[in-house]
Scaffold this motif. Sequence first.
Motif, PDB file in Angstrom:
ATOM      1  N   UNK A  21       0.825  -1.202   0.000  1.00 25.89           N
ATOM      2  CA  UNK A  21       0.000   0.000   0.000  1.00 25.89           C
ATOM      3  C   UNK A  21       0.862   1.257   0.000  1.00 25.89           C
ATOM      4  N   UNK A  22       2.006   1.190   0.678  1.00 23.01           N
ATOM      5  CA  UNK A  22       2.822   2.393   0.829  1.00 23.01           C
ATOM      6  C   UNK A  22       3.986   2.477  -0.151  1.00 23.01           C
ATOM      7  N   UNK A  23       4.421   1.333  -0.648  1.00 25.61           N
ATOM      8  CA  UNK A  23       5.580   1.352  -1.542  1.00 25.61           C
ATOM      9  C   UNK A  23       5.109   1.006  -2.948  1.00 25.61           C
ATOM     10  N   UNK A  24       5.069   2.019  -3.819  1.00 29.41           N
ATOM     11  CA  UNK A  24       4.497   1.793  -5.148  1.00 29.41           C
ATOM     12  C   UNK A  24       5.136   0.611  -5.882  1.00 29.41           C
ATOM     13  N   UNK A  25       6.438   0.446  -5.685  1.00 29.85           N
ATOM     14  CA  UNK A  25       7.138  -0.604  -6.413  1.00 29.85           C
ATOM     15  C   UNK A  25       6.556  -1.988  -6.116  1.00 29.85           C
ATOM     16  N   UNK A  27       3.425  -2.599  -5.356  1.00 28.11           N
ATOM     17  CA  UNK A  27       1.970  -2.603  -5.491  1.00 28.11           C
ATOM     18  C   UNK A  27       1.458  -3.937  -6.072  1.00 28.11           C
ATOM     19  N   UNK A 218      -4.227  -6.443  13.540  1.00 24.28           N
ATOM     20  CA  UNK A 218      -2.898  -6.414  14.130  1.00 24.28           C
ATOM     21  C   UNK A 218      -2.688  -7.607  15.074  1.00 24.28           C
TER      22      UNK A 218
ATOM     23  N   UNK B 167     -10.998   5.986 -16.213  1.00 22.67           N
ATOM     24  CA  UNK B 167     -10.836   7.440 -16.234  1.00 22.67           C
ATOM     25  C   UNK B 167     -11.248   8.059 -17.569  1.00 22.67           C
TER      26      UNK B 167
ATOM     27  N   UNK C  54       4.529   8.167  -6.812  1.00 19.49           N
ATOM     28  CA  UNK C  54       4.513   6.818  -7.371  1.00 19.49           C
ATOM     29  C   UNK C  54       4.858   6.791  -8.867  1.00 19.49           C
ATOM     30  N   UNK C 172      -0.212  12.432 -13.764  1.00 23.24           N
ATOM     31  CA  UNK C 172      -0.782  11.361 -14.592  1.00 23.24           C
ATOM     32  C   UNK C 172       0.098  11.020 -15.802  1.00 23.24           C
ATOM     33  N   UNK C 206       9.568   6.092 -10.342  1.00 24.84           N
ATOM     34  CA  UNK C 206       8.793   5.499  -9.245  1.00 24.84           C
ATOM     35  C   UNK C 206       9.660   5.493  -7.987  1.00 24.84           C
ATOM     36  N   UNK C 207       9.252   6.230  -6.950  1.00 19.90           N
ATOM     37  CA  UNK C 207      10.041   6.246  -5.720  1.00 19.90           C
ATOM     38  C   UNK C 207       9.691   5.048  -4.833  1.00 19.90           C
ATOM     39  N   UNK C 208      10.573   4.782  -3.886  1.00 19.27           N
ATOM     40  CA  UNK C 208      10.351   3.600  -3.038  1.00 19.27           C
ATOM     41  C   UNK C 208       9.218   3.817  -2.055  1.00 19.27           C
ATOM     42  N   UNK C 209       8.905   5.093  -1.778  1.00 20.82           N
ATOM     43  CA  UNK C 209       7.848   5.365  -0.804  1.00 20.82           C
ATOM     44  C   UNK C 209       6.933   6.461  -1.335  1.00 20.82           C
ATOM     45  N   UNK C 210       5.620   6.174  -1.343  1.00 19.77           N
ATOM     46  CA  UNK C 210       4.656   7.146  -1.831  1.00 19.77           C
ATOM     47  C   UNK C 210       4.367   8.108  -0.684  1.00 19.77           C
ATOM     48  N   UNK C 219       0.610   9.306   0.847  1.00 22.66           N
ATOM     49  CA  UNK C 219       0.295   8.379   1.937  1.00 22.66           C
ATOM     50  C   UNK C 219       1.158   8.616   3.170  1.00 22.66           C
ATOM     51  N   UNK C 222      -1.001   9.062   6.376  1.00 23.66           N
ATOM     52  CA  UNK C 222      -1.646   7.798   6.753  1.00 23.66           C
ATOM     53  C   UNK C 222      -0.625   6.880   7.422  1.00 23.66           C
ATOM     54  N   UNK C 223       0.609   6.886   6.873  1.00 21.84           N
ATOM     55  CA  UNK C 223       1.630   6.009   7.467  1.00 21.84           C
ATOM     56  C   UNK C 223       1.933   6.453   8.897  1.00 21.84           C
ATOM     57  N   UNK C 226      -0.984   5.334  11.102  1.00 20.33           N
ATOM     58  CA  UNK C 226      -0.915   3.878  11.314  1.00 20.33           C
ATOM     59  C   UNK C 226       0.175   3.523  12.323  1.00 20.33           C
ATOM     60  N   UNK C 229      -1.019   4.465  15.785  1.00 20.15           N
ATOM     61  CA  UNK C 229      -2.070   3.564  16.256  1.00 20.15           C
ATOM     62  C   UNK C 229      -1.512   2.167  16.569  1.00 20.15           C
ATOM     63  N   UNK C 230      -0.746   1.624  15.612  1.00 17.33           N
ATOM     64  CA  UNK C 230      -0.206   0.272  15.831  1.00 17.33           C
ATOM     65  C   UNK C 230       0.765   0.283  17.015  1.00 17.33           C
TER      66      UNK C 230
END
Lengths: 234, 292, 484
Positions: A21-25, A27, A218, B167, C54, C172, C206-210, C219, C222-223, C226, C229-230
């Motif tokens: 979800x967080x790392x596009x690579x 996906x 979790x 889209x 991404x 896009x 494409x980066x390793x982290x969005x 994101x 959100x990370x 999370x 919370x976790x």
Amino acid sequence: MKRTVPLIITFLGGVVLIIAYFIPYTQAWGEKAAVFFDVLAAIAFVLGGGNLLKNHLKKVSDRVAGWGYSVICLVAFLVTLTVGLGKIGVNPNTQFSNYAWSGVYDQVGSPFWWLYEYGFKPLTATMFAILAFYVASAAFRAFRAKNFEAILLLGTAFIILLGRTYAGVVLTGFIPDDSAFSGLKLENFTVYIMQVFNTAGNRAIMIGIALGVASTSLKVLLGVDRSYLGSGGD
Amino acid sequence: MYEFLKNLDRRWVFLLMLLSVAVPILLNARFPEKPTGLARAVFNEIEKLNEGDPVLLAFDFDPASEGELGPMATAFVRHCAEKKLKMYFMSLWPVGPRMVEDALDRVVRPDFPDLKYGEDWVQLGYKSGYEAVIKVIVTDLKQLYTTDRFGASIDSIPLMADIQSVQDFSLVINISAGYAGTKEWVQYASTPYPDIILVAGCTGVQAPLLYPYIPEQLPGLLGAIKGAAEYEMLVLDKYGARDENGELDEPGKYFEGIRRMGPQLIAHVLMILLIITGNIIFFIERNREGSS
Amino acid sequence: MKHSRVSPLRLLFLLALVSSLASATHGQEADDGVVSSPPRPPSNLRAVDYPMDKGEKIDLTWDLSLDDPENVSTYLVYRSRTDKEIEKKIADDRKKFIDAVKTAATEGLFGEGWKDRMADLTQEQLTHVREVRSRAAERAETTFSSDPTSEDNVYKFLGTAMPGENEFVIDKLDGKKSYTFMVKAVGTDLSQSAGVVTEVGLTPVLQWFDGEWNTSGGRFWLSIIILVFCGAVVFWILRARSGKPIRVRKIAGLEAVDEAVGRATEMGRPILFVPGIQDMNDIQTIAAMTILSHISKTAAEYDAKIEVPTARSLVMTTARETVQASYLTAGKPDAYNQDLIYYVTDEQFGFVAYLSGMMVREKPAACFYMGAFYAESLILAETGNHVGAIQIAGTAMPAQLPFFVAACDYTLIGEEFFAASAYLSGSPEELGSLKGQDVGKIIVVFLMFIGITLFTLAALTSANPGLSSIFRNMGDFLKNVILT
């Protein structure tokens, strides 16, 4: 071992989906995991079918109460399976006319279509329609003005029941559309209740559910809750 | 009387419900509808489109909920056909394509015979995978839909030439009876891709859960038969009755939602009466217990 | 100065401007007959990959035109088309051209509004129309030409930037394609400068982290949420392990489990457990399995018969494992009968039909409905009520809660359902996770409070637009960036 392997699989599966979800690579990894599940579920169909046959054959052979229904179930299952898988009575697709099985399984006029149209469709619609009767019965039995909150609930129910039909328009038709009180017209008041009070309540429940889902996930991923693999923490 | 009502067999309630639904159907009771803002919003989103604009119609329901959702499906298809929009049908429910066929049989084939398959409308069919399907087709439709419902290659269909992903559609119309349905379309299509405009029709039970998404992620929503009837009124006002004689026919496939509101009105009134009766019994019982 | 959004009014103005530009040509004659002087072009156009995304965005910057702001009304931003896009554009243009020629030919014959008169034509006239249109189409086919290397075909218009702005985020893009970019300045008289073009093609990476933190859709936030919370859940689990007592309020529905199982034992009737109608990939089904584990253990201890019909094969397999292990834990492995856990059908109403019939025939003394339910909830609960069973339901489907509340004796609402496993097991670790969950609630309440305060302050300070917009922007950031 019987517990450890599933726990490792659960942990790895969960971690992969979170990372994806967080790392596009990564996906595509998440999508792959979803496909794995679909494959497993598809194989499980065979298991389910086998269990269905075994269960109902046993009921018929033991002559338990209602075994006649089991006979109907078995016949319906086998006939539908045969005509559906075998594409019996289905004409080949016009683009691939040399291939006998190229037509769609539920082609209009085919036996499978017939079963769907005259068996499945009316039966499921009937089961859904039974809800109307049960809703009436439950309302009669359970909807009591026991306290102040229940009275509020009852009042709201009446407003919604009337506001969702033409009765609401008639009952409060005397309020002009452009007056300051037009919000009290039942059809408008219904929308207001649904969009404000109901949405607020729903959001509160949904926030609680979302936190519950996250916490449960979790626990399962970390192996804190292993009861789905069998009771206890052993 | 009190004793009879106190121990009322639920089959009497069932009988009353049967009568309250059956009598208006048999008498063909029909009441006018006054469109609310949400139905107008759905109508306007379709009205905004131009002739030839591509519209994706996702039919995510089954025969069980046909009674509640069938009329709006008919109205949606008719509205799109009247506007000469290009219609693309798909489904996340296995029996969804049959629901599409039913709508086509009611609207396109008899009343719009000029519309050609592959040029004016196409049936993409069912894909398994629930929301996973939406996740993929929002960026690449042809990855999952390599053929149409009838097995023809997707590239051989003229209508698909300009469509790469969801889209590319000017509007997405979803009719949903549960999971996977409108909620998933909102979560995985219109929320991450705000350019995707989504309107929906859903069952009465689902509607309250979708209100939080209005209007940003979901500009318009038809809730159950009531929503369908309101939308039908708008379509009828704009495009008129379209039957063989150009008159309102009975029962009239384009009035089905309005017609089904008749039984709903009587059934709702019955529910109110039942609740009131139940409470009268409750209070008498409580008084008796109190005095004893 | 980064911008990718414009206000509707501004957008309308820009659209009008752009459409009028479509017909404007370089160095055209203005209305007053004086040849207009286009502004000098922007310079030093640079394209760099957008960080932490991404692989769909590129950042574009340029040096302003030397005529900015005196003779610049806007900047036009373009990107190169891919070969496939060029092909498609030419095909579209060809189609439009042919259609226009066909329409013109028909109008020449019948005048405007010919479509409405079509129905009145004779067969002979119709044939003539078809011939005219077909000849026009053939003529158009041969006369149409389009140079694939022309600027109009190669560059696609993306958007505009206002005078003084020198950045643009392009979204896009396809991470597998290389793009060049072009920016033009538009004068106050709508004349356009020459385009400045990036010399080397660039592919978005494409980066390793969005992890975009300042735009909607990233994101990063959100990370963070999370992790907090976790972290809280894990912290409370560890704290519970260390032996600190944790108190949980009484949940009536779960207190009644023993009573329900005991009643079934006394009456000699079975217990029915329905784990919803969804598959094992639904967390509610997993939660149902954890509750089944406890209930089946109690049933084993009481020597009661527990029956579990399922709507999915995988759920059946899992439920068998769960119940078998519970019987083992209760010390009664021989009492376990796997035939009582069986698959019925995936079809929702087929499943309900079976269950209703089975309930009427076997009259279970206790019914548990735990998991994901849809329209079948009321049918099941009303049937259970009719046969006189004690009923306990638990679900996280908000739409079905009213039905269960109305027809069942006890209902576990949403989070109570997920808390049930911890409550029933009494294990400190699991109870600790509930405490961690409460931290999540505090975060939610805190964010709601901040949001409401910011928007209220924005409304209260509306007399001071500067201050009001600061509050509103902060609120919008919270709503549109952090929470989306």
